[in-house]
Motif scaffolding. Structure first.
Motif, PDB file in Angstrom:
ATOM      1  N   ARG A  99       0.831  -1.210   0.000  1.00 40.06           N
ATOM      2  CA  ARG A  99       0.000   0.000   0.000  1.00 40.06           C
ATOM      3  C   ARG A  99       0.860   1.252   0.000  1.00 40.06           C
ATOM      4  NH1 ARG A  99      -4.998   1.833   3.727  1.00 40.06           N
ATOM      5  NH2 ARG A  99      -5.286   3.790   2.641  1.00 40.06           N
ATOM      6  N   PHE A 100       1.906   1.250   0.816  1.00 40.33           N
ATOM      7  CA  PHE A 100       2.800   2.400   0.871  1.00 40.33           C
ATOM      8  C   PHE A 100       3.457   2.639  -0.481  1.00 40.33           C
ATOM      9  CE2 PHE A 100       6.936   4.359   1.720  1.00 40.33           C
ATOM     10  CZ  PHE A 100       6.507   5.516   2.357  1.00 40.33           C
ATOM     11  N   SER A 101       3.867   1.586  -1.151  1.00 42.76           N
ATOM     12  CA  SER A 101       4.501   1.712  -2.465  1.00 42.76           C
ATOM     13  C   SER A 101       3.527   2.268  -3.498  1.00 42.76           C
ATOM     14  CB  SER A 101       5.022   0.355  -2.936  1.00 42.76           C
ATOM     15  OG  SER A 101       5.967  -0.144  -2.043  1.00 42.76           O
ATOM     16  N   ILE A 102       2.320   1.747  -3.514  1.00 49.05           N
ATOM     17  CA  ILE A 102       1.319   2.221  -4.480  1.00 49.05           C
ATOM     18  C   ILE A 102       0.936   3.659  -4.191  1.00 49.05           C
ATOM     19  CG2 ILE A 102      -1.068   1.897  -5.255  1.00 49.05           C
ATOM     20  CD1 ILE A 102      -0.600  -1.130  -4.883  1.00 49.05           C
ATOM     21  N   GLU A 103       0.733   3.992  -2.915  1.00 53.57           N
ATOM     22  CA  GLU A 103       0.393   5.379  -2.550  1.00 53.57           C
ATOM     23  C   GLU A 103       1.523   6.338  -2.919  1.00 53.57           C
ATOM     24  OE1 GLU A 103      -2.358   6.736  -1.288  1.00 53.57           O
ATOM     25  OE2 GLU A 103      -3.474   4.895  -0.948  1.00 53.57           O
ATOM     26  N   SER A 104       2.769   5.938  -2.649  1.00 53.15           N
ATOM     27  CA  SER A 104       3.918   6.788  -2.988  1.00 53.15           C
ATOM     28  C   SER A 104       4.004   7.026  -4.487  1.00 53.15           C
ATOM     29  CB  SER A 104       5.218   6.150  -2.505  1.00 53.15           C
ATOM     30  OG  SER A 104       5.219   6.002  -1.125  1.00 53.15           O
ATOM     31  N   ALA A 105       3.878   5.953  -5.253  1.00 48.03           N
ATOM     32  CA  ALA A 105       3.973   6.082  -6.713  1.00 48.03           C
ATOM     33  C   ALA A 105       2.837   6.929  -7.270  1.00 48.03           C
ATOM     34  CB  ALA A 105       3.966   4.692  -7.357  1.00 48.03           C
ATOM     35  N   SER A 106       1.622   6.708  -6.788  1.00 49.87           N
ATOM     36  CA  SER A 106       0.495   7.489  -7.318  1.00 49.87           C
ATOM     37  C   SER A 106       0.604   8.955  -6.909  1.00 49.87           C
ATOM     38  CB  SER A 106      -0.840   6.888  -6.874  1.00 49.87           C
ATOM     39  OG  SER A 106      -0.986   6.948  -5.477  1.00 49.87           O
ATOM     40  N   ASN A 107       1.062   9.223  -5.685  1.00 50.48           N
ATOM     41  CA  ASN A 107       1.259  10.617  -5.269  1.00 50.48           C
ATOM     42  C   ASN A 107       2.351  11.294  -6.086  1.00 50.48           C
ATOM     43  OD1 ASN A 107      -0.733  10.767  -3.284  1.00 50.48           O
ATOM     44  ND2 ASN A 107       0.630   9.961  -1.715  1.00 50.48           N
TER      45      ASN A 107
END
Length: 147
Positions: A99-107
């Motif tokens: 989740r942290f990886s996906i949130e970071s990439a999308s942000n």
């Protein structure tokens, strides 16, 4: 005479409905304003801490509003991607890291996109990554969705 009383009752009913709709609309506007204000002052604080320069307060307002509304779309896509990735995973740490990886990439994609379309704010790649990571931490920690 009873017909006249019915008309008066119907008019009051319509006025009550209009007042209810107006009250709900006002509440929605206040909530959206509060959320945008939270994003705005948060971005101002982050930009001040990181030394980001912007031409005017209105350029910052446009940046935050663009980030917020495009973020709604990107957030929907990232949540679908997250659900697809973790549907067979039970380990909480792995779920958090995904989740942290996906949130970071999308942000980061969102920040990069908004920054590229605006000439009045210039973010370096390093600052974009720092802001994206910070936002990912905040979104992951404060999200009430307990999977």
């Amino acid at each position: 005479m009873p017909e006249h009383k019915n008309d008066a009752f119907r008019d009051m009913n319509i006025k009550g409905k209009i007042a209810t709709v107006a009250g709900i609309a006002l509440l929605i506007i206040l909530v959206i304003g509060f959320v945008l204000g939270f994003y705005f002052f948060g971005m101002v604080g982050i930009f001040e801490l990181l030394g980001v320069q912007y031409k005017s307060i209105w350029s910052l307002v446009v940046f935050v509003v663009s980030f917020f509304f495009l973020g709604l779309i990107v957030d929907l896509i990232s949540k679908v991607i997250y659900k697809l990735f973790v549907r067979n995973i039970t380990a909480k740490v792995k779920m958090f890291l995904i989740r942290f990886s996906i949130e970071s990439a999308s942000n980061w994609i969102l920040l990069f996109t908004v920054d590229e379309f605006m000439n009045s704010i210039a973010l370096s790649l390093k600052i974009e990554i720092v802001i994206a990571l910070l936002l990912a931490v905040l979104e992951t920690v404060f999200d009430s969705d307990k999977d």
